[in-house]
Design a protein around this motif. Structure first.
Motif, PDB file in Angstrom:
ATOM      1  N   HIS A 138       0.640  -1.399   0.060  1.00  0.00           N
ATOM      2  CA  HIS A 138       0.116   0.063  -0.011  1.00  0.00           C
ATOM      3  C   HIS A 138       0.880   1.218  -0.179  1.00  0.00           C
ATOM      4  O   HIS A 138       0.301   2.250  -0.431  1.00  0.00           O
ATOM      5  N   ASP A 139       2.113   1.242   0.576  1.00  0.00           N
ATOM      6  CA  ASP A 139       2.985   2.397   0.566  1.00  0.00           C
ATOM      7  C   ASP A 139       4.139   2.509  -0.484  1.00  0.00           C
ATOM      8  O   ASP A 139       4.907   3.280  -0.627  1.00  0.00           O
ATOM      9  N   ILE A 140       3.970   1.505  -1.236  1.00  0.00           N
ATOM     10  CA  ILE A 140       5.344   1.247  -2.236  1.00  0.00           C
ATOM     11  C   ILE A 140       5.609   2.480  -3.076  1.00  0.00           C
ATOM     12  O   ILE A 140       6.774   2.257  -3.652  1.00  0.00           O
ATOM     13  N   GLY A 141       4.617   3.335  -3.399  1.00  0.00           N
ATOM     14  CA  GLY A 141       4.984   4.391  -4.389  1.00  0.00           C
ATOM     15  C   GLY A 141       5.157   5.543  -3.491  1.00  0.00           C
ATOM     16  O   GLY A 141       5.433   6.679  -4.315  1.00  0.00           O
ATOM     17  N   HIS A 142       5.229   5.655  -1.981  1.00  0.00           N
ATOM     18  CA  HIS A 142       5.502   6.985  -1.428  1.00  0.00           C
ATOM     19  C   HIS A 142       6.999   7.451  -1.809  1.00  0.00           C
ATOM     20  O   HIS A 142       7.809   6.581  -1.697  1.00  0.00           O
ATOM     21  N   PRO A 143       7.212   8.482  -1.774  1.00  0.00           N
ATOM     22  CA  PRO A 143       8.462   9.225  -2.197  1.00  0.00           C
ATOM     23  C   PRO A 143       9.436   9.238  -0.974  1.00  0.00           C
ATOM     24  O   PRO A 143       8.801   9.116   0.168  1.00  0.00           O
ATOM     25  N   GLU A 150       2.639  19.859  -6.108  1.00  0.00           N
ATOM     26  CA  GLU A 150       2.833  21.051  -6.707  1.00  0.00           C
ATOM     27  C   GLU A 150       3.511  21.204  -8.143  1.00  0.00           C
ATOM     28  O   GLU A 150       2.886  21.768  -9.060  1.00  0.00           O
ATOM     29  N   LYS A 151       4.593  20.346  -8.206  1.00  0.00           N
ATOM     30  CA  LYS A 151       5.313  20.344  -9.511  1.00  0.00           C
ATOM     31  C   LYS A 151       4.708  19.529 -10.507  1.00  0.00           C
ATOM     32  O   LYS A 151       4.854  20.128 -11.937  1.00  0.00           O
ATOM     33  N   MET A 152       3.683  18.570 -10.165  1.00  0.00           N
ATOM     34  CA  MET A 152       3.219  17.818 -11.126  1.00  0.00           C
ATOM     35  C   MET A 152       1.787  18.336 -11.669  1.00  0.00           C
ATOM     36  O   MET A 152       0.939  17.622 -12.385  1.00  0.00           O
ATOM     37  N   SER A 153       1.386  19.318 -11.105  1.00  0.00           N
ATOM     38  CA  SER A 153      -0.060  20.018 -11.243  1.00  0.00           C
ATOM     39  C   SER A 153      -0.245  20.132 -12.711  1.00  0.00           C
ATOM     40  O   SER A 153      -1.626  19.988 -13.083  1.00  0.00           O
ATOM     41  N   ARG A 154       0.599  20.257 -13.725  1.00  0.00           N
ATOM     42  CA  ARG A 154       0.428  20.677 -14.812  1.00  0.00           C
ATOM     43  C   ARG A 154       0.665  19.300 -15.704  1.00  0.00           C
ATOM     44  O   ARG A 154       0.604  19.469 -17.204  1.00  0.00           O
ATOM     45  N   TYR A 155       1.179  18.108 -15.072  1.00  0.00           N
ATOM     46  CA  TYR A 155       1.526  17.095 -15.819  1.00  0.00           C
ATOM     47  C   TYR A 155       0.721  15.856 -15.534  1.00  0.00           C
ATOM     48  O   TYR A 155       1.216  14.923 -15.615  1.00  0.00           O
ATOM     49  N   GLY A 156      -0.329  15.912 -15.127  1.00  0.00           N
ATOM     50  CA  GLY A 156      -1.208  14.840 -14.559  1.00  0.00           C
ATOM     51  C   GLY A 156      -1.183  14.663 -13.075  1.00  0.00           C
ATOM     52  O   GLY A 156      -1.966  13.553 -12.991  1.00  0.00           O
ATOM     53  N   GLY A 157      -0.784  15.449 -12.484  1.00  0.00           N
ATOM     54  CA  GLY A 157      -0.833  15.361 -10.897  1.00  0.00           C
ATOM     55  C   GLY A 157       0.057  14.221 -10.262  1.00  0.00           C
ATOM     56  O   GLY A 157       0.658  13.696 -10.964  1.00  0.00           O
ATOM     57  N   PHE A 158      -0.052  14.319  -9.038  1.00  0.00           N
ATOM     58  CA  PHE A 158       0.794  13.438  -8.253  1.00  0.00           C
ATOM     59  C   PHE A 158      -0.071  13.212  -7.028  1.00  0.00           C
ATOM     60  O   PHE A 158      -0.765  13.885  -6.327  1.00  0.00           O
ATOM     61  N   GLU A 159      -0.384  11.792  -6.600  1.00  0.00           N
ATOM     62  CA  GLU A 159      -0.748  11.385  -5.371  1.00  0.00           C
ATOM     63  C   GLU A 159      -0.124  10.029  -4.746  1.00  0.00           C
ATOM     64  O   GLU A 159       0.209   9.210  -5.809  1.00  0.00           O
ATOM     65  N   GLY A 160       0.386   9.846  -3.911  1.00  0.00           N
ATOM     66  CA  GLY A 160       1.074   8.930  -3.342  1.00  0.00           C
ATOM     67  C   GLY A 160       0.526   7.322  -3.426  1.00  0.00           C
ATOM     68  O   GLY A 160       1.129   6.598  -3.928  1.00  0.00           O
ATOM     69  N   ASN A 161      -0.749   7.541  -3.246  1.00  0.00           N
ATOM     70  CA  ASN A 161      -1.623   6.077  -3.592  1.00  0.00           C
ATOM     71  C   ASN A 161      -1.618   5.705  -5.278  1.00  0.00           C
ATOM     72  O   ASN A 161      -1.324   4.646  -5.435  1.00  0.00           O
ATOM     73  N   ALA A 162      -1.946   6.782  -6.111  1.00  0.00           N
ATOM     74  CA  ALA A 162      -1.781   6.413  -7.435  1.00  0.00           C
ATOM     75  C   ALA A 162      -0.322   6.123  -7.807  1.00  0.00           C
ATOM     76  O   ALA A 162      -0.236   5.284  -8.816  1.00  0.00           O
ATOM     77  N   GLN A 163       0.587   6.639  -7.302  1.00  0.00           N
ATOM     78  CA  GLN A 163       2.064   6.196  -7.589  1.00  0.00           C
ATOM     79  C   GLN A 163       2.088   4.817  -7.235  1.00  0.00           C
ATOM     80  O   GLN A 163       2.807   4.035  -8.053  1.00  0.00           O
TER      81      GLN A 163
END
Length: 459
Positions: free
Chosen positions: A108-113, A125-138
């Motif tokens: 469940h946390d394997i994508g967390h930075p 913030e950095k990915m807001s123009r490029y499809g977004g970022f979310e730890g669970n989606a990662q």
């Protein structure tokens, strides 16, 4: 649907199954694939709340994930053992449910930075123009695209049921669940955020087949509860032993401001949240807590162990299956939900809200910001996709970029060059441990260039 067809449906893999003669069940193989992946092993170098370099022996993302998997499995086993109608009706008499919950807990946390939620804020913030970022989606992206398995080109090729169990927020950005009276706090069946990128649409469709209305699967609900239970209990354990969480004295010498703090954090409000019940469970936590200051004696450890055992036992037995309109749901006792919320707020009050942690996180934000900006700048100077020795883009980041191009050839999803570069940078940062991120930052900024090495393994 027959039992055989049901089993085949739950265990179906999107990219086929060349090892279908393996004596392990499909879900046991899922567990082993996650457990042996480098993406999972990396979590030993990723923070939970405090940095992994702390002098005290604290939980990191790896030990947290192991405990979520163990707690979730025990809960699932108890449900199947104590509620035969649920076992026969939901699982059709099969024993896959505990395995699936365990897989979800491990993954469940394997994508967390690196640096956890601090880095998430920067990447969002950095990915807001490029499809977004979310730890669970990662996490879902790692499992379906980035992690490596010998027999498939993309991801670990987990079963449908395991992928669905990882989806704590089964929706895309912009489709956050409404927190209406129909699914008010604690949002167990839906969750309030989003958790899938559009680039994983085909994987998402595969995982969600047969599940409707944006509802979590039962395994995802149980994993989410196990996640919260593990998080709050090991936080109490870590920070009481470290002297930051005064369980022995909280609220016993007049008001310490905790209740006011907790209520202020909820000023925007949860639907149907009851402040009186929150206060009642705060009193219950105080009643159960150790009554003397931690001195690290054997007796202290026994007292703390008994406290943890009682909490975990209460939370384990707080879950029960209920059938509503011919569909199975999981009910969690209200008192347990409020107790978990109390302990979360205690962690914010005594630990996360500390100025010393805020200062550390400020530095962590600067590291992730600089890494993202500089790595993206390096990619801008790539010429026709070829490596340029004047702009030393890490090999893994180049490989991630090439894999995106390959995937877009066989899917309906396409990105611009700019979006692809930004996503590759984001994926690469999320593949680093905290020590690797710090070392790379020092190399890029020249802060420790005299100690630099040509053997940077992530290049």
């Amino acid at each position: 649907m027959s039992t055989e067809n049901t089993s085949r449906f739950h265990s179906e893999r999107r990219h086929g199954d060349p090892n279908d003669s393996d004596p392990r069940s499909p879900f046991e193989r899922d567990r082993d694939r996650v457990l042996y992946s480098s993406a999972f092993r990396r979590l030993a170098g990723v923070t939970q709340v405090a940095a992994v370099r702390e002098r005290h022996l604290l939980h990191n993302r790896l030990t947290h994930s192991l405990k979520v998997a163990q707690v979730g499995r025990r809960m699932a086993q108890r449900l199947c053992k104590d509620h035969m109608e649920f076992h026969e009706g939901f699982a059709h008499g099969e024993d896959f449910f505990p395995d699936v919950v365990e897989v979800a807990g491990l993954a469940h946390d394997i994508g967390h930075p690196p640096f956890g939620h601090t880095a998430e804020t920067v990447l969002r913030e950095k990915m807001s123009r490029y499809g977004g970022f979310e730890g669970n989606a990662q996490t879902f992206r790692v499992l379906t695209k980035l992690a490596v398995h010998a027999h498939v080109d993309f991801g670990l090729n987990l079963t449908r049921e395991s992928l669905n169990a990882v989806l704590k927020y089964p929706r895309y950005a912009g489709e956050e669940a409404s927190q209406s009276a129909d699914h008010a706090w604690p949002y167990r069946e839906r969750g309030g955020k989003w958790g899938v990128y559009r680039s994983e649409e085909q994987d998402f469709i595969h995982a969600r087949k047969g599940t409707t209305n944006g509802m979590r699967s039962l395994a995802a609900v149980l994993m989410d509860w196990a996640d919260d239970v593990s998080y709050v209990t090991h936080d109490l354990h870590d920070y009481f032993r470290g002297g930051l969480m005064p369980l022995h004295s909280m609220g016993r010498e007049g008001s310490d401001g905790f209740l006011e703090f907790a209520q202020a954090r909820r000023k925007e409000g949860y639907e149907a949240f009851d402040e009186e019940k929150f206060e009642q469970e705060y009193e219950e936590v105080k009643r159960l807590a150790p009554s003397r200051k931690w001195q690290d004696t054997r007796d202290d450890r026994k007292v703390l162990d008994r406290f943890m055992h009682e909490l975990l036992g209460n939370f384990l037995h707080a879950v029960s299956p209920v059938k509503i309109n011919e569909e199975w749901h999981l009910h969690i006792e209200e008192a347990a939900e409020y107790q978990v919320e109390v302990i979360k707020e205690l962690t914010f009050f005594h630990v996360i809200n500390r100025p010393s942690l805020a200062m550390v996180q400020r530095g962590q934000r600067q590291i992730i910001t600089r890494l993202f900006d500089d790595l993206l700048d390096m990619f801008h100077n790539h010429r026709n996709g070829k490596r340029d020795p004047n702009y030393p883009v890490p090999v893994l980041m180049d490989d991630i970029y090439d894999a995106m191009v390959k995937h877009e050839r066989v899917s309906k999803f396409t990105r611009t060059h700019e979006e692809r570069r930004a996503r590759a940078v984001c994926d690469y940062i999320c593949a680093l441990t905290e020590d690797q991120a710090i070392n790379l930052y020092e190399c890029i900024t020249g802060q420790k260039v005299a100690q630099g090495s040509i053997f940077g393994t992530w290049f």
